[in-house]
Design an enzyme around this catalytic site. Structure first.
Site, PDB file in Angstrom:
ATOM      1  N   GLU A  46       0.826  -1.205   0.000  1.00  0.00           N
ATOM      2  CA  GLU A  46       0.000   0.000   0.000  1.00  0.00           C
ATOM      3  C   GLU A  46       0.863   1.259   0.000  1.00  0.00           C
ATOM      4  OE1 GLU A  46      -2.164  -2.897   2.858  1.00  0.00           O
ATOM      5  OE2 GLU A  46      -0.158  -2.593   2.046  1.00  0.00           O
ATOM      6  N   CYS A  69      -2.692  -2.934   7.396  1.00  0.00           N
ATOM      7  CA  CYS A  69      -2.307  -3.081   8.801  1.00  0.00           C
ATOM      8  C   CYS A  69      -2.469  -1.757   9.550  1.00  0.00           C
ATOM      9  CB  CYS A  69      -0.879  -3.585   8.915  1.00  0.00           C
ATOM     10  SG  CYS A  69       0.369  -2.456   8.239  1.00  0.00           S
ATOM     11  N   CYS A  78      -0.117   0.859   7.506  1.00  0.00           N
ATOM     12  CA  CYS A  78      -0.623   1.276   6.196  1.00  0.00           C
ATOM     13  C   CYS A  78      -1.970   1.989   6.261  1.00  0.00           C
ATOM     14  CB  CYS A  78      -0.756   0.051   5.287  1.00  0.00           C
ATOM     15  SG  CYS A  78       0.820  -0.732   4.893  1.00  0.00           S
ATOM     16  N   SER A 162      17.660 -47.850  -5.962  1.00  0.00           N
ATOM     17  CA  SER A 162      16.920 -46.752  -6.581  1.00  0.00           C
ATOM     18  C   SER A 162      17.057 -45.497  -5.724  1.00  0.00           C
ATOM     19  CB  SER A 162      15.444 -47.126  -6.722  1.00  0.00           C
ATOM     20  OG  SER A 162      14.710 -46.024  -7.191  1.00  0.00           O
ATOM     21  N   TRP A 164      16.037 -42.463  -6.682  1.00  0.00           N
ATOM     22  CA  TRP A 164      14.810 -41.686  -6.870  1.00  0.00           C
ATOM     23  C   TRP A 164      13.759 -42.569  -7.526  1.00  0.00           C
ATOM     24  CZ3 TRP A 164      19.027 -38.442  -9.038  1.00  0.00           C
ATOM     25  CH2 TRP A 164      19.452 -37.453  -8.121  1.00  0.00           C
ATOM     26  N   ARG A 178       9.711 -25.896  -1.671  1.00  0.00           N
ATOM     27  CA  ARG A 178      10.422 -25.471  -0.460  1.00  0.00           C
ATOM     28  C   ARG A 178      10.436 -23.958  -0.307  1.00  0.00           C
ATOM     29  NH1 ARG A 178      15.693 -29.359  -1.351  1.00  0.00           N
ATOM     30  NH2 ARG A 178      14.640 -31.359  -0.999  1.00  0.00           N
ATOM     31  N   THR A 190      17.976 -40.216   4.934  1.00  0.00           N
ATOM     32  CA  THR A 190      18.103 -39.415   3.719  1.00  0.00           C
ATOM     33  C   THR A 190      19.466 -38.746   3.659  1.00  0.00           C
ATOM     34  OG1 THR A 190      15.732 -39.001   3.605  1.00  0.00           O
ATOM     35  CG2 THR A 190      17.155 -37.439   2.467  1.00  0.00           C
TER      36      THR A 190
END
Length: 345
Positions: A46, A69, A78, A162, A164, A178, A190
């Site tokens: 704003e 706000c 604002c 494997s 993936w 992410r 992992t």
């Protein structure tokens, strides 16, 4: 309003823990000023739109996807600026549930004699800021579970051949996902198998938290996570571990959160972990390859590390329950069908 939403979407992933906000000022059917909030601590949408509109803002209509706000944070409020600029009407998609705002901005505009309309394209605006809205309303982090399974409920071959089971485009989408969160959590399996950095792509300019469930503090000091800990924070949640290893990790910039059960054993039940207000890994070796994306709330809204830890506990519990109720029955069903086909053949 659609233009305001489109502008707001440009900064997805960069404004955390703030919401994404776009603002459009219209006078006599023409846009005289528009802007979006680019990052936390920077000027609000704003304020920038009003500055660009200048004197043309007087008598205009301001469209914004979230209530202006009315509190002093890192930047001035604002709503008073909107009133001073002479805006005639404000159209907001949503009321801001942040307890520091929560209708105060609308009330201030009403007192200034400004006509206010709330609820235009509300569903679209809610979806755009769902992470912020959940954190503000429920006072807990927004959590996304990212998991990949084969049709028979597997994550890899028995020999872990494997790496993936997802396609390159799916992995790119996961890294982009992410960016919308404040961090990502994985199990130690992992880390040992893949040595990931767990960073979003493209990179964000704000801090991004990496969390590792590591009951025995096995994370290698030479792993890419540890080597990048001074630039991108890393938390390791452990039940036990060598004191010298912990000291070494902490010197390298890693935050180790450790709490042992009786005799140094890992808690056997999730409710016991919840009582400790610390998340312990309770995944099986294969389950530890799943990852959890974490969204946490602003410190100014009372968010503490304990809340994130409890949220992690709930996430692990939910994942274990999902595995029990959905994945295991699916796996048994697929195996029964395979056995019937083999007998028929």
């Amino acid at each position: 309003m659609r233009r305001a939403l489109s502008l707001a979407a440009r900064s997805l992933g960069e404004t955390n823990p703030n919401p994404v906000v776009g603002c459009v000022i219209v006078r006599s059917g023409k846009v005289v000023g528009e802007a979006y909030h680019r990052r936390a601590g920077g000027p609000h949408a704003e304020a920038v739109a009003l500055a660009r509109a200048g004197s043309l803002a007087r008598g205009a209509t301001l469209y914004v996807n979230l209530e202006p706000c009315a509190h002093h944070g890192r930047t001035p409020p604002c709503a008073p600026a909107v009133a001073r600029a002479g805006i005639r009407r404000v159209v907001a998609a949503l009321r801001d549930p942040d307890p520091r705002v929560d209708g105060r901005g609308i009330a201030l505009l009403h007192r200034a004699g400004i006509e206010v309309t709330v609820g235009v394209l509300q569903a679209e605006a809610t979806g755009l800021n769902e992470r912020f809205l959940l954190a503000a309303r429920a006072r807990r982090p927004y959590v996304t579970l990212k998991a990949a399974l084969t049709l028979d409920g597997r994550l890899a071959t028995a020999r872990r051949e494997s790496k993936w089971i997802t396609s390159p485009s799916q992995r790119r989408d996961a890294r982009r996902l992410r960016r919308l969160h404040d961090g990502v959590a994985v199990g130690i399996g992992t880390v040992l198998a893949d040595d990931p950095t767990l960073l979003p792509t493209p990179r964000v300019r704000r801090p991004f938290l990496r969390v590792v469930f590591d009951s025995r503090l096995r994370i290698p000091a030479g792993s890419r996570l540890v080597r990048s800990a001074r630039r991108w924070p890393v938390w390791v949640l452990a039940a036990r571990g060598n004191a010298s290893k912990r000291t070494r990790l902490e010197r390298l910039g890693v935050t180790v959160i450790q709490h042992a059960d009786r005799g140094g054993r890992r808690p056997s039940r999730m409710r016991r972990a919840a009582a400790y207000q610390v998340a312990f890994p309770v995944f099986s070796s294969s389950d530890e390859r799943r990852s959890l994306e974490i969204r946490h709330n602003d410190d100014a809204m009372g968010f503490r590390e304990e809340v994130l830890r409890n949220a992690l506990v709930r996430c692990v519990h939910d994942l274990a329950e999902h595995n029990r109720r959905i994945v295991q029955p699916l796996r048994r069903l697929v195996l029964r069908r395979q056995q019937r086909r083999e007998r028929h053949d």
